[in-house]
Design an enzyme around this catalytic site. Structure first.
Site, PDB file in Angstrom:
ATOM      1  N   GLU A  38     -11.399  -0.937   7.303  1.00 18.09           N
ATOM      2  CA  GLU A  38     -10.208  -0.702   8.212  1.00 18.09           C
ATOM      3  C   GLU A  38     -10.354  -1.170   9.597  1.00 18.09           C
ATOM      4  OE1 GLU A  38      -7.241  -0.054   7.479  1.00 18.09           O
ATOM      5  OE2 GLU A  38      -7.439   0.776   5.489  1.00 18.09           O
TER       6      GLU A  38
ATOM      7  N   ASP B  70      -7.304  -5.561  -4.351  1.00 15.57           N
ATOM      8  CA  ASP B  70      -6.067  -6.633  -3.959  1.00 15.57           C
ATOM      9  C   ASP B  70      -6.723  -7.811  -2.825  1.00 15.57           C
ATOM     10  OD1 ASP B  70      -6.523  -4.688  -2.053  1.00 15.57           O
ATOM     11  OD2 ASP B  70      -4.294  -4.456  -1.605  1.00 15.57           O
TER      12      ASP B  70
ATOM     13  N   GLU C 116       4.557   3.315  -4.146  1.00 15.93           N
ATOM     14  CA  GLU C 116       3.049   2.927  -3.936  1.00 15.93           C
ATOM     15  C   GLU C 116       2.664   2.634  -5.445  1.00 15.93           C
ATOM     16  OE1 GLU C 116       0.303   3.208  -0.985  1.00 15.93           O
ATOM     17  OE2 GLU C 116       2.042   1.720  -1.015  1.00 15.93           O
TER      18      GLU C 116
ATOM     19  N   GLU D 268       3.589  -6.002   2.302  1.00 13.56           N
ATOM     20  CA  GLU D 268       3.383  -7.109   1.318  1.00 13.56           C
ATOM     21  C   GLU D 268       4.544  -7.827   0.904  1.00 13.56           C
ATOM     22  OE1 GLU D 268      -0.166  -4.849   1.954  1.00 13.56           O
ATOM     23  OE2 GLU D 268       1.717  -4.178   1.434  1.00 13.56           O
TER      24      GLU D 268
END
Length: 438
Positions: A68, A222, A315, A337
């Site tokens: 992150e 991902d 989600e 996204e």
């Protein structure tokens, strides 16, 4: 249930980041280049000096998530530095000199963001000091050591989505340590794939053994795929593309059914869960970058169908044998996204259909998510109940891609052709949508 728990855990870990430093303006940093893309140069310069003045160093004894802080912090520091001081001396900075000169401080930029980027990267590097070279997920910034209280397991995305930032930092500084560390980690991860070419979700950084063998394009894996292809775009090195090609082929062979991508067991290829992670909506973007437009459009339709059904993209969505669709993690935390993929597909095809998709997304966010002081995530797409939260990626990514999608007159510097014709403007977006030059 595992995927839902994983998403919840990731949310909790990310939530501590914004205020872990006791006032560190991470949201300001994450949003800074969105101001640049929009041409709000006076605000951009205000943000630049406000951040620099508030952040003399990263010498704070706090445990942070390496992934992150790399994508939100290091990527933003490096990308904004390269906007102010392009590597190619033939390229002018898109930041108007007049905007810098007009600031009340009257200061000239002297590489302050790059110095902070080096300081941060040096504090993150100890995470890579493992028997496999795969980094631990957490590190303590102040003592520059791995956070001992955290387990030795890390997800594939967390360990494999550091390449762009660390490679470019090495190219900018001439210090090879950063690039060597992420390449060693990437080679170890790729080498741990199954004989089918599939990656697991979670791996032990000490042994290189998988602790979770579920494979998907969603949460936990991902952006690993994204960075294989984008590292090739940025560096031109073919071995990144070879890794991406083999990984993408395995995804298409074992997960793709119709317009959706299921969760497969990495060693057998057997579908073990018919659940769809909203994070997988990035997949049309990488297919578009790879020139697979028909496949990208097909994949996009699956995710947009879920948006149309629920009014937002939950989600996690479960598909039943009877064809029913139900959200098992019903929140929508303003993720980018879907609109990111719409942007790339519009740039590649010029099909106004993707502008209509963007209008749909924009209307939903403006109608349901706007609050007195910002935009709130949706806690439950079925009831439209809002969450008391706005992640910084909403400013860094969601708004940036919405703006660029509708910038049909191509007024932003991102669209001006320089090093490459596609992606636009010779820039690649990191997974946090920070701009790095190709």
């Amino acid at each position: 249930e595992e995927e839902e728990a994983e998403v919840g855990s990731a949310e909790a870990a990310r939530g501590t980041l914004d205020h872990a430093f006791g006032g560190f303006p991470l949201t300001l940093l994450d949003a800074m280049d969105t101001l640049a893309v929009m041409g709000a140069w006076d605000s951009y310069v205000d943000a630049l000096w406000a951040f620099v003045d508030a952040t003399p160093a990263f010498d704070t004894k706090v445990d942070v998530n390496v992934f992150e802080l790399t994508i939100r912090g290091l990527g933003a520091l490096l990308g904004n530095h390269l906007l102010l001081e392009p590597l190619d001396s033939d390229l002018a900075s898109p930041v108007p000199a007049a905007a810098l000169a007009a600031h009340p401080s009257g200061r000239a930029y002297r590489g302050e963001l790059l110095a902070l980027a080096v300081d941060l990267a040096d504090r993150l590097l100890p995470a890579f000091d493992t028997p496999t070279g795969i980094p631990r997920s957490m590190v303590n910034l102040g003592v520059a050591k791995p956070a001992a209280a955290f387990p030795s397991e890390t997800c594939t995305a967390g360990a494999g989505t550091l390449t762009l930032e660390f490679v470019v930092l090495s190219r900018v500084t001439g210090d090879a340590r950063y690039e060597e560390a992420v390449i060693k980690a990437l080679v170890a991860l790729h080498g741990a794939r199954s004989h089918l070419g599939l990656m697991g979700n979670t791996i032990d950084v000490n042994t290189g053994r998988w602790s979770r063998s579920d494979s998907s394009i969603g949460a936990g894996i991902d952006s690993f795929f994204e960075y294989l292809l984008k590292a090739h775009v940025v560096t031109g090195e073919a071995w990144y593309a070879d890794m991406f090609d083999s990984a993408a082929a395995a995804v298409e062979s074992h997960m793709h059914r119709g317009v959706f991508y299921r969760v497969a067991e990495m060693n057998t290829g057997r579908v073990i869960r018919a659940s769809i992670s909203s994070l997988g909506a990035f997949w049309p973007t990488v297919l578009t970058l790879d020139g697979q437009l028909a496949a990208a459009q097909n994949a996009f339709e699956g995710f947009y169908a879920l948006w149309r059904k629920f009014g937002f993209l939950p989600e996690v969505v479960a598909l039943t044998d009877g064809g029913a669709i139900s959200p098992t993690s019903p929140h929508y935390p303003l993720r980018p996204e879907l609109i990111e993929s719409a942007y790339y597909l519009y740039r590649a095809t010029r099909d106004p259909y993707y502008l209509a998709v963007g209008a749909d997304v924009l209307h939903a966010i403006a109608t349901h998510c706007k609050t007195r002081c910002g935009y709130a995530g949706v806690a439950d797409v079925r009831t439209r109940r809002l969450d008391d939260r706005m992640d910084s990626y909403f400013l860094a990514e969601t708004l940036k891609y919405l703006y660029l999608l509708f910038d049909v007159n191509e007024t932003s510097f991102v669209h001006n052709p320089t090093a490459a014709s596609f992606p636009p403007g010779g820039y690649i977006f990191t997974t946090e949508a920070h701009l790095l030059p190709v």
